[in-house]
Every structure is written in C-alpha cells, then in structure tokens.
Write an enzyme that holds these catalytic residues in place. Sequence first.
Site, mmCIF file in Angstrom:
data_model
loop_
_atom_site.group_PDB
_atom_site.id
_atom_site.type_symbol
_atom_site.label_atom_id
_atom_site.label_comp_id
_atom_site.label_asym_id
_atom_site.label_seq_id
_atom_site.Cartn_x
_atom_site.Cartn_y
_atom_site.Cartn_z
ATOM 1 N N LEU A 48 -1.152 9.459 23.722
ATOM 2 C CA LEU A 48 0.275 9.565 23.441
ATOM 3 C C LEU A 48 0.425 9.853 21.953
ATOM 4 O O LEU A 48 -0.370 9.372 21.141
ATOM 5 C CB LEU A 48 1.009 8.254 23.764
ATOM 6 C CG LEU A 48 1.102 7.814 25.232
ATOM 7 C CD1 LEU A 48 1.787 6.450 25.309
ATOM 8 C CD2 LEU A 48 1.862 8.823 26.068
ATOM 9 N N ASP A 49 1.462 10.611 21.587
ATOM 10 C CA ASP A 49 1.736 10.826 20.173
ATOM 11 C C ASP A 49 2.010 9.490 19.496
ATOM 12 O O ASP A 49 2.488 8.532 20.125
ATOM 13 C CB ASP A 49 2.958 11.736 19.989
ATOM 14 C CG ASP A 49 2.708 13.153 20.476
ATOM 15 O OD1 ASP A 49 1.531 13.535 20.603
ATOM 16 O OD2 ASP A 49 3.693 13.864 20.737
ATOM 17 N N ARG A 50 1.749 9.431 18.213
ATOM 18 C CA ARG A 50 1.909 8.177 17.461
ATOM 19 C C ARG A 50 3.319 7.596 17.602
ATOM 20 O O ARG A 50 3.493 6.391 17.759
ATOM 21 C CB ARG A 50 1.594 8.437 15.984
ATOM 22 C CG ARG A 50 1.644 7.190 15.119
ATOM 23 C CD ARG A 50 1.252 7.496 13.686
ATOM 24 N NE ARG A 50 1.213 6.300 12.877
ATOM 25 C CZ ARG A 50 0.874 6.275 11.596
ATOM 26 N NH1 ARG A 50 0.528 7.399 10.988
ATOM 27 N NH2 ARG A 50 0.864 5.145 10.927
#
Length: 315
Positions: free
Chosen positions: A142-144
Amino acid sequence: MSETSKASVTFVEIGPEEAGQRLDNYLIRRLKGVPKSHIYRIVRGGEVRVNKGRTDVTYRLAEGDVLRIPPVRVAEKPASTAVQAASGQLELEVVFEDDALIAINKPSGVAVHGGSGISFGVIELLRAQRPQAKFLELVHRLDRDTSGLLLIAKKRSALVKLHEMLRDNHQIDKRYLALVQGVWPEPRSHVRFKLLKYETPDGERRVKKSADGLTSHTVVNRKAKFADASLLECELKTGRTHQIRVHLAESGHPILGDDKYGDPALNRVLPRDGLKRMFLHAWRLTLSHPLTSEKLILEAPLPRELQTYLDTLVP
C-alpha cells in the site's frame, strides 16, 4: 531449521519455511548488515556450500539442504534502532491472523517497508515486535499515505499461493474507499488507462497515462454524492503502482489530499476544514484462504479522522 557451528563456520539445515528461496535472497536476509557484493563473492569463491558442494546464487533451496556458511563480520547496530524504539510505541491493529497469514489495518503515514530515506516500515516493525517469528513477508503493498488492509504471509507456501492469486486478479477482490473532488457522474463505471512509471528530476517515483504504458482497470462504484465531492468504492482489477490515484485524477476527480496527483490549491485548504491526509483507504479484501481454501472476508472500517471529515460534508 536447525544449525550447528564448527570453528566459527555455521551449518544450517533448511526447513520447510526456507525452502524455495534463492540462495542469495536467503543469505541477504540471514546475514543482515553484510554487503550484497560480499555475499556474492563468498558464494562464487565456494565458501558457501550446499550439501558439501559448490553452487551459485540462483540455486533454490530445498527442504533438508545443509548449508555451510563461513564466518562473516556483520555490521554492528546501535542498541536501540529506530524500529526497535517504534516497536514499543506503535501497535499494529491485527484484523485477522492464523498460522499462515496476518491481515493488519495499516495506519496512514507508515510505509510498508524501509528504504529511500525511510528507516523502517510495517514489515520491519512487525519483525521487531515478533522476534520469534521464522517467516514474515509482505504479500502486497500500500502507498505510505494509504491506510487499510495489508496482508503478510507467515509461511512461504502461503506467500507463493497468494502471489499466484494476485496474478489472477479475479481471485482476490480488493476494495478501496476514496473521497474525490466533484460529483462522479455514474453509479458504476469502468476506468481503463495505460499507465507508465517514470521519475521526476528529483528522483520521485510517479505514474502517468501513456500509450506506452501497461494496461490497467479499475471499477468505480459511487457510494455517496455531496455538494462538491463524491465517496467512491474502487475495485482493483489490475495492480499497477498508484493505479487508483491516477485513474481518478485522469478522470477529472482527484482524491482529496493527494499530494502527487491531486489539486494543490484545494489540498492547501483541506487541513483547515479537518482533512489532514489523503482520503484513500483499503477497506475490504475477499479471498480464499491460501492453504485451506476457506472464504475470507476481511474488513477495516474508515479511520476515525476520515469518517469525522465525511460527517461534515453536505449532501
């Protein structure tokens, strides 16, 4: 896995959880702090042996293999590293766990793994909190700044099966909730663009719509309409980097708070109104258990800060 030592040389017997790994990847994980170049050198020089014989770094380990690992100097780490300090302060919310996998509800602002100036991420944090765990590996990413459901495998057999399921995008149903600018026109629509990864002059990773890119597909379900925003549920049919963010932005409805693809002017005023992060959350995963085939429906409701902001909007 069992091991014995003889005159600083270590002999390791490979167990079922280590089987299937390439030799170089196994040694990189085991000999943390040793440069990759040195690991490759000791394998080429025959100092690392498998079942008393020479091999190369591409060899895939089998259960029962016996490795000879020569003495190497591992870079010493400070007594209290950043991840060790954080492991006692940041508790990861576990949504589901058994002996094969863990599903956690990742908070926004925490990377899934360290690197590129980030000292640690979820996987390093989890390993620090569970030093007895023999195997912990990310299944996907997942993106940060995206919150929500993240899968971690506890067995290599589960990891391999889950990766197979991800390659067939109909086997794992991944749903995200996103709040976007403006009113999304259709109750249900399909967004298909070719996406190309590139780097900005300062080295930042980005994605753009391009005829030279890879095919991508997101199904968008409109959940709610507001005066100047829409709550969308996005079904991933492919898993390209930043796919949902670029699909929505290219459709004229960027995600609120998205600092890469969003509306900069709008994003500047959102914190004043109560939204201090990107409104993107991985809320539901539906899949067959990788080892038992039992159907799993995993859910993580909207975080409080997103639900609170949503409650302020005018229909």
